[in-house]
Design a protein around this motif. Sequence first.
Motif, PDB file in Angstrom:
ATOM      1  N   TRP A 170       0.823  -1.208   0.000  1.00 32.52           N
ATOM      2  CA  TRP A 170       0.000   0.000   0.000  1.00 32.52           C
ATOM      3  C   TRP A 170       0.857   1.258   0.000  1.00 32.52           C
ATOM      4  N   ILE A 173       1.899   1.714  -3.583  1.00 34.66           N
ATOM      5  CA  ILE A 173       0.789   2.264  -4.365  1.00 34.66           C
ATOM      6  C   ILE A 173       0.639   3.760  -4.101  1.00 34.66           C
ATOM      7  N   PHE A 174       0.771   4.148  -2.835  1.00 37.79           N
ATOM      8  CA  PHE A 174       0.723   5.576  -2.509  1.00 37.79           C
ATOM      9  C   PHE A 174       1.863   6.335  -3.195  1.00 37.79           C
ATOM     10  N   LEU A 176       3.253   5.680  -5.991  1.00 42.48           N
ATOM     11  CA  LEU A 176       3.041   5.762  -7.433  1.00 42.48           C
ATOM     12  C   LEU A 176       1.840   6.609  -7.814  1.00 42.48           C
ATOM     13  N   THR A 177       0.907   6.802  -6.907  1.00 40.94           N
ATOM     14  CA  THR A 177      -0.329   7.515  -7.246  1.00 40.94           C
ATOM     15  C   THR A 177      -0.525   8.776  -6.408  1.00 40.94           C
ATOM     16  N   GLY A 178      -0.618   8.608  -5.100  1.00 40.30           N
ATOM     17  CA  GLY A 178      -0.917   9.749  -4.249  1.00 40.30           C
ATOM     18  C   GLY A 178       0.227  10.728  -4.078  1.00 40.30           C
ATOM     19  N   PRO A 183       2.766  11.761  -6.179  1.00 37.90           N
ATOM     20  CA  PRO A 183       2.935  12.800  -7.201  1.00 37.90           C
ATOM     21  C   PRO A 183       1.881  13.898  -7.122  1.00 37.90           C
ATOM     22  N   VAL A 184       0.650  13.511  -6.808  1.00 35.51           N
ATOM     23  CA  VAL A 184      -0.413  14.520  -6.705  1.00 35.51           C
ATOM     24  C   VAL A 184      -0.162  15.440  -5.517  1.00 35.51           C
ATOM     25  N   TYR A 195      11.711  11.230 -10.665  1.00 34.86           N
ATOM     26  CA  TYR A 195      10.554  10.481 -10.178  1.00 34.86           C
ATOM     27  C   TYR A 195       9.416  10.482 -11.198  1.00 34.86           C
ATOM     28  N   ILE A 228       8.045   6.985 -13.101  1.00 35.05           N
ATOM     29  CA  ILE A 228       6.692   6.430 -12.970  1.00 35.05           C
ATOM     30  C   ILE A 228       5.876   6.602 -14.249  1.00 35.05           C
ATOM     31  N   ALA A 229       6.313   7.478 -15.162  1.00 36.02           N
ATOM     32  CA  ALA A 229       5.606   7.627 -16.434  1.00 36.02           C
ATOM     33  C   ALA A 229       6.224   6.760 -17.529  1.00 36.02           C
TER      34      ALA A 229
END
Length: 366
Positions: free
Chosen positions: A124, A127-128, A130-132, A134-135, A167, A171-172
């Motif tokens: 988890w 996942i954070f 990779l997703t949360g 960057p935002v 980073y 991830i892109a």
Amino acid sequence: MAMHQPQPDLPPPVAERGALKWLRENLFSTWYNSVLTIVVGYWLLSTLIPLIDWAFISAVFNGDGPEACAPGAACWVFVQQRLGFFIYGFYPDELWWRPNLVFALFALAVVPQFLPIAAAIRKWLAIFGLTGLPVAAYFLIAGGHFGLESVDTSRWGGLMLTLILAYVGIIAALPIGTLLALGRRSEMPIIRGICVVFIEFWRAVPLITILFMASVMLPLFLPEGVTFDKLLRALVGITLFQSAYMAEVVRGGLQAIPKGQYEAAEALGLGYWRRMRLIILPQALKIVIPGIANTIISLFKDTTLVLIIGLFDLLGAVKSTLSDPAWDNVMAEGYLFVAFCFWVFCFGMSRYSHRLEKNLDTGHRS
């Protein structure tokens, strides 16, 4: 009649265990290895002792300016005085807490991946990351939302900018490269042709040329009044460039999968995307972990090229500071600081890839 009592086994000879055994087998196994070991050892001692004395023993670590430096010794006062600029660039001092919070979130997502904690927690947190992350990083560093003061990207710099470029590119580039690899192996000629042209074009052009085109030439072809942020253009160029290399790495993994795996997946009645997602890609990506790690490390080091388009990453920040005549004798210290920072991150990524490869090893290697 008394039964014979076996005696305990004797320990192996000293020369057959521990450090002595390792030295004998690796450094003194033959006469020419022994001579080479002595020569190289002498050279290392004659080189390392003066270097250690210059860098640590006689070095100056604290002071108020260049006048604190001593001749013939490293002057780490330079790094101490300019550390804030090396990390944040021109980012406002009073807002450093925002990138510091992003660094803390980054550490929260990355550091547990190296620790022996529950796999579910690591999953988890990954996942954070990779997703949360960057935002959250965008809103915190750029500002302009939730009452945060906006900070233009022209003021971003130093290690913070290096990590952002690396980073986002990492991830892109991996998902785009994976799609390109699948497209290059597609049975549809149009899709395969587009992917081949894309990959071969971006692999044939140096990254420094792509950055120059994105920064200088691209605005000339845009309609009047239309422009894009320089950092955004650099991020797009780096991502597309690395995606082409990542695609070839992933394609190598896809080709390494035995044909029987594809046939077995089709026999199960799975559609194309489910076959790729559940059976083929997990095996292919596991095989090419070393190649993916190599591409990621290369991307991290290539971020220094943004200096040519006026973005002050870590190397650019140090290089611009060295132009100050007051610090004209600390060039070695500045570049050693940059080298150490890059080594820490590259070594960490390398060790993590080894750990991941070991954990995912299922004994398929011949």
